[in-house]
Design an enzyme around this catalytic site. Sequence first.
Site, short mmCIF file in Angstrom:
data_model
loop_
_atom_site.label_atom_id
_atom_site.label_comp_id
_atom_site.label_asym_id
_atom_site.label_seq_id
_atom_site.Cartn_x
_atom_site.Cartn_y
_atom_site.Cartn_z
N LYS A 49 0.84 -1.21 0.00
CA LYS A 49 0.00 0.00 0.00
C LYS A 49 0.88 1.25 0.00
O LYS A 49 0.66 2.17 -0.79
CB LYS A 49 -0.90 0.01 1.23
CG LYS A 49 -1.52 1.36 1.54
CD LYS A 49 -2.44 1.34 2.73
CE LYS A 49 -1.80 1.77 4.00
NZ LYS A 49 -1.67 3.21 4.22
N ASN A 50 1.89 1.27 0.86
CA ASN A 50 2.64 2.52 1.05
C ASN A 50 3.71 2.75 -0.02
O ASN A 50 4.34 3.79 -0.03
CB ASN A 50 3.23 2.57 2.46
CG ASN A 50 2.12 2.74 3.50
OD1 ASN A 50 0.98 3.08 3.15
ND2 ASN A 50 2.44 2.46 4.75
N CYS A 109 -5.14 8.09 8.59
CA CYS A 109 -5.61 7.57 9.88
C CYS A 109 -5.31 8.57 11.00
O CYS A 109 -4.26 9.20 11.02
CB CYS A 109 -4.93 6.24 10.19
SG CYS A 109 -5.60 4.89 9.21
N ARG A 120 -0.50 14.51 12.42
CA ARG A 120 -0.16 14.34 10.99
C ARG A 120 0.12 15.70 10.32
O ARG A 120 -0.47 16.07 9.31
CB ARG A 120 -1.28 13.62 10.24
CG ARG A 120 -1.82 12.33 10.80
CD ARG A 120 -0.84 11.19 10.97
NE ARG A 120 -0.24 10.61 9.79
CZ ARG A 120 -0.76 9.62 9.07
NH1 ARG A 120 -1.96 9.19 9.34
NH2 ARG A 120 -0.09 9.10 8.04
N ASP A 132 3.86 0.69 12.07
CA ASP A 132 2.63 0.09 11.51
C ASP A 132 2.41 -1.34 11.98
O ASP A 132 1.38 -1.94 11.65
CB ASP A 132 2.68 0.12 9.97
CG ASP A 132 2.62 1.53 9.44
OD1 ASP A 132 2.90 1.73 8.24
OD2 ASP A 132 2.32 2.45 10.23
N ARG A 135 -8.93 -0.21 4.04
CA ARG A 135 -8.00 0.82 3.54
C ARG A 135 -6.69 0.20 3.11
O ARG A 135 -5.99 0.71 2.24
CB ARG A 135 -7.71 1.87 4.62
CG ARG A 135 -8.87 2.68 5.05
CD ARG A 135 -8.41 3.87 5.85
NE ARG A 135 -7.52 4.71 5.03
CZ ARG A 135 -7.32 5.99 5.27
NH1 ARG A 135 -7.90 6.57 6.30
NH2 ARG A 135 -6.51 6.71 4.51
#
Length: 421
Positions: A22-23, A116, A121, A308, A400
Amino acid sequence: MNKICIKGPSKLIGDIKISGSKNSVLPILILSLFLDGEVIIKNVPNIFDVNIVIKLLIYIGSKIEYSNSTYYINNKFINTSSIPYEFASKIRASIWIIAPLLYRFNCVNTFFPGGCSIGLRPIDLHIYALKKLGVLFELNNNIISAKINGSFFGSIINLNKISVGATITSISAAILAEGTTIIKNSSKEPEVIDVINFLNMLGANIIGAGTNEIKVIGKKKLNNIGKSYYIPFDRIETGTFLIAAAISRGNITCENVKFDRLKIVLNKLKNTGASINVGNDFINLNMNSKRPKSVSLYTFPYPGFPTDMQPQFSILNSIGTGSSYIIENIFENRFTHVNELISMGANIIIKNNKIIFYGVNNLFGSIIEAKDLRSSISLVLAGSIAIGETIINNINYINRGYENIFSKLKSIGLNFKLFFD
Ligand code: EPZ
């Protein structure tokens, strides 16, 4: 709101084909905007965040076809650099659209990114880096107006904090700048390496991937291409399933993976008493029906223990033998799973950014709530080993970041039902 009802305990056993990262794929899809030609991106996971990025690209004029985890993207007809709130505010990745669109339109209007709620952030490092390269900003409330007069100029960017996102912003904004850019204190994450490999495939000249200092030699243009890029495996999904085997005393093999991106995670899992076997494209964790030992750790930028995987490892330490602690050094609000675990019978104390665990023999089913992506999957793991029925509300966060997650969980023996309101 969707919820899942899990009946435990189950021993999780089986083989999992791990999806694309994903990242890695989120920045790569967005940075394909640096090219006017067609680019082919393979092994793309079918997850919510990817779908948002694809909708965003189509909205601004990308022509996109899709088949069998492969996207065929043609950015020849991009026609706007005004990004709607509905796209920008949903994902953290939207911040990366500023640089490529500035190169096309000299101005961009967008909104602060989403992501998230695991902390504030902020985007100050992204703004700092872009300003160093010549970008002018007007920021009010959550609106970002950016413009560039003339071209980007190479510069020295000194990131005062290791940031995956700001490293990617700095690199991508420098690839067509006049002159050379040096990025100091850059992130060494594998996902940043994947982005650099992709941009170099497009014709950029980026040196130092995987180190804390990256040099970008600005090019006049990128050679037009028809090349394709294969998204490497998701190391966080891999770690998640290995931890699932450890906490359930089971035996899981993750396929299509390389162990070199998970060295510290595998070391920590070995310390729990798991037996780990690795090959060229797989990693197996067999707990041999033993209860894991709990293992202390602290999260840190790569090659440190990944933040994570902190919530997932919290489940292991909750039921592991002995006491242990986890220190979260990256995000300031990444303990949303802890109160839910306590309601399941875990014996945990939070002290600032430290969680202290006193391992219990069992967790018990409860009605709990997911608050973000990694806590959602972690609470599913907790439900898999809890005695009785666990109901997790807001389970849709899980989509997600985990492709086909419910069929994967079913294939390794999780006993659950989904409820859609
Ligand atoms: C990326 O987020 C990942 N997301 C995160 O994964 C991951 O946890 C994180 O990197 C750290 O590895 C994506 O790639 C889409 P950072 P990012 O910039 O780039 C502070 C998941 O679950 N910071 O490395 O947003 C920040 O607050 C997600 O897959 C600033 O202060 O993370 C944090 O404390 C969660 N100012 C630290 O730096 C800035 O301008 C590291 O954040 C930017 C960041």
